[in-house]
Design an enzyme around this catalytic site. Structure first.
Site, PDB file in Angstrom:
ATOM      1  N   GLY A  74      39.043  47.467  39.841  1.00 30.31           N
ATOM      2  CA  GLY A  74      39.281  46.586  40.981  1.00 30.31           C
ATOM      3  C   GLY A  74      40.315  45.534  40.663  1.00 30.31           C
ATOM      4  O   GLY A  74      40.912  45.530  39.583  1.00 30.31           O
ATOM      5  N   HIS A 114      33.725  33.542  38.708  1.00 32.65           N
ATOM      6  CA  HIS A 114      34.323  32.955  39.913  1.00 32.65           C
ATOM      7  C   HIS A 114      33.418  33.082  41.149  1.00 32.65           C
ATOM      8  O   HIS A 114      33.744  32.507  42.194  1.00 32.65           O
ATOM      9  CB  HIS A 114      35.729  33.523  40.137  1.00 32.65           C
ATOM     10  CG  HIS A 114      36.633  33.135  39.005  1.00 32.65           C
ATOM     11  ND1 HIS A 114      37.091  31.840  38.840  1.00 32.65           N
ATOM     12  CD2 HIS A 114      37.088  33.838  37.937  1.00 32.65           C
ATOM     13  CE1 HIS A 114      37.805  31.773  37.725  1.00 32.65           C
ATOM     14  NE2 HIS A 114      37.816  32.978  37.158  1.00 32.65           N
ATOM     15  N   TYR A 137      38.619  36.450  45.764  1.00 36.65           N
ATOM     16  CA  TYR A 137      38.204  37.296  44.628  1.00 36.65           C
ATOM     17  C   TYR A 137      36.730  37.037  44.294  1.00 36.65           C
ATOM     18  O   TYR A 137      35.923  37.980  44.189  1.00 36.65           O
ATOM     19  CB  TYR A 137      39.126  37.001  43.438  1.00 36.65           C
ATOM     20  CG  TYR A 137      38.648  37.521  42.112  1.00 36.65           C
ATOM     21  CD1 TYR A 137      38.539  38.884  41.863  1.00 36.65           C
ATOM     22  CD2 TYR A 137      38.315  36.632  41.084  1.00 36.65           C
ATOM     23  CE1 TYR A 137      38.107  39.349  40.629  1.00 36.65           C
ATOM     24  CE2 TYR A 137      37.895  37.080  39.848  1.00 36.65           C
ATOM     25  CZ  TYR A 137      37.779  38.442  39.627  1.00 36.65           C
ATOM     26  OH  TYR A 137      37.348  38.899  38.409  1.00 36.65           O
ATOM     27  N   LYS A 141      33.292  39.484  44.605  1.00 38.01           N
ATOM     28  CA  LYS A 141      32.311  39.746  43.540  1.00 38.01           C
ATOM     29  C   LYS A 141      30.907  39.391  44.015  1.00 38.01           C
ATOM     30  O   LYS A 141      29.930  40.071  43.664  1.00 38.01           O
ATOM     31  CB  LYS A 141      32.684  38.969  42.274  1.00 38.01           C
ATOM     32  CG  LYS A 141      33.976  39.443  41.606  1.00 38.01           C
ATOM     33  CD  LYS A 141      33.860  40.861  41.077  1.00 38.01           C
ATOM     34  CE  LYS A 141      35.078  41.256  40.255  1.00 38.01           C
ATOM     35  NZ  LYS A 141      34.986  42.640  39.740  1.00 38.01           N
TER      36      LYS A 141
END
Ligand code: NAI
Ligand code: 15L
Length: 266
Positions: A74, A114, A137, A141
């Site tokens: 990814g 993150h 991002y 996740k």
């Protein structure tokens, strides 16, 4: 070897290249996939697949005969939403659908620190703290972690979501003295994620035994992960190189560092 066949996605990337040779001791067959070329195979135990995560049919074929998958593939940094959407949101959905349909038992998901990057560096959080993603991002996740929880509750597919800190040969800046995960500790953690008998959906921060700690892994003790490396021996060199940061800049006090001010890209 414990496993018949392990699949590693994102095998051409920074962490994939590290794990690739290390997985041979855990499985008779190591299947490797990426959009990038992975040739040559380093032995008869390796099976190479050039597969896009967006291609659901190809993903179904990729997961056939796999016992467990380590999903590193990814986008690994902040990027425009469409790239994140395809690789990390559509991609992780295609992975879990293929896992379900092929009867794969366990996923090790490369999540990221993150997911909680907007917490401050002066607080210690555990894995039950609400997500505070520091960009799209991080949001992608968090989506992957939610999908993992859903596939466990609905279908019994087990996942360990590893919120990786900073996995590089050495810590690169002052922040990474807290977030560094050595490659040897990465392997130790992936091994526990694969081998721990019962994991349900477990979330754990992927970090070495650094002196400065932002993350508390008490809810993941059943994995039996014990970090053995520490960033402290690099402190002097890192601090000598450190560019002074503006204390008003969120990048200087948020756990996510410079990710908190990446983008927008238009
Ligand atoms: P990387 O960017 O070097 O590797 C990612 C790999 O995924 C690349 O080889 C790329 O070709 C492949 N990929 C990207 N889009 C794809 C697609 N649409 N279809 C198929 N393959 C695709 O990243 P790195 O550093 O190796 O990280 C691995 C994983 O761990 C990533 O998921 C990243 O988000 C996560 N992670 C890594 C951290 C680190 O410190 N290295 C920290 C936190 C999370
Ligand atoms: C990540 O999620 C990235 O994939 C990696 O490149 C590093 O920047 C890491 O986080 C970090 O927070 O240092």
């Amino acid at each position: 070897a414990t496993f018949g066949r392990l699949l590693l996605t994102g095998a051409a990337g920074g962490l994939g290249q590290q794990l690739r040779p290390r997985l041979a001791k855990y499985a008779r067959h190591v299947r490797l996939s990426d959009i990038a070329d992975l040739a040559p195979a380093s032995g008869p135990h390796e099976e190479l697949f050039q597969t896009r995560l967006e291609d659901s049919q190809a993903m179904l074929a990729l997961l056939e005969g796999v016992d467990a998958v380590i999903h590193l593939g990814g986008i690994s940094v902040e990027r425009p939403f469409d790239e994140i959407l395809q690789a990390n949101i559509v991609g992780v959905y295609n992975l879990y659908e293929a896992v379900r349909r092929q009867g794969v038992r366990r996923v090790v998901f490369a999540s990221s620190n993150h997911v909680t990057g907007f917490y401050r560096q002066d607080e210690v959080i555990d894995t039950k703290a609400p997500p505070r993603p520091d960009g799209l991002y991080g949001v992608s996740k968090a989506f992957g972690e939610n999908l993992a929880q859903f596939y466990y509750d609905r279908y019994g597919v087990e996942t360990v979501s590893i919120r990786i800190g900073s996995s590089f040969p050495v810590p690169r800046d002052a922040r990474m003295l807290a977030t560094w995960l050595s490659y040897d500790d990465l392997e130790r953690l992936v091994a526990r994620a694969l081998l721990a008998p019962v994991v349900g959906h477990t979330v754990i921060y992927g970090v070495s035994a650094n002196t400065v700690k932002w993350w508390d892994n008490r809810h993941a003790a059943h994995l039996g992960y014990v970090a053995q490396d520490c960033s402290e021996p690099f402190r002097e060199e890192v601090m000598a190189q450190q560019v002074p940061l503006d204390p008003q800049d969120p990048a200087s006090y948020a756990q996510g560092g410079a990710f908190v001010r990446a983008g927008p890209f238009e």
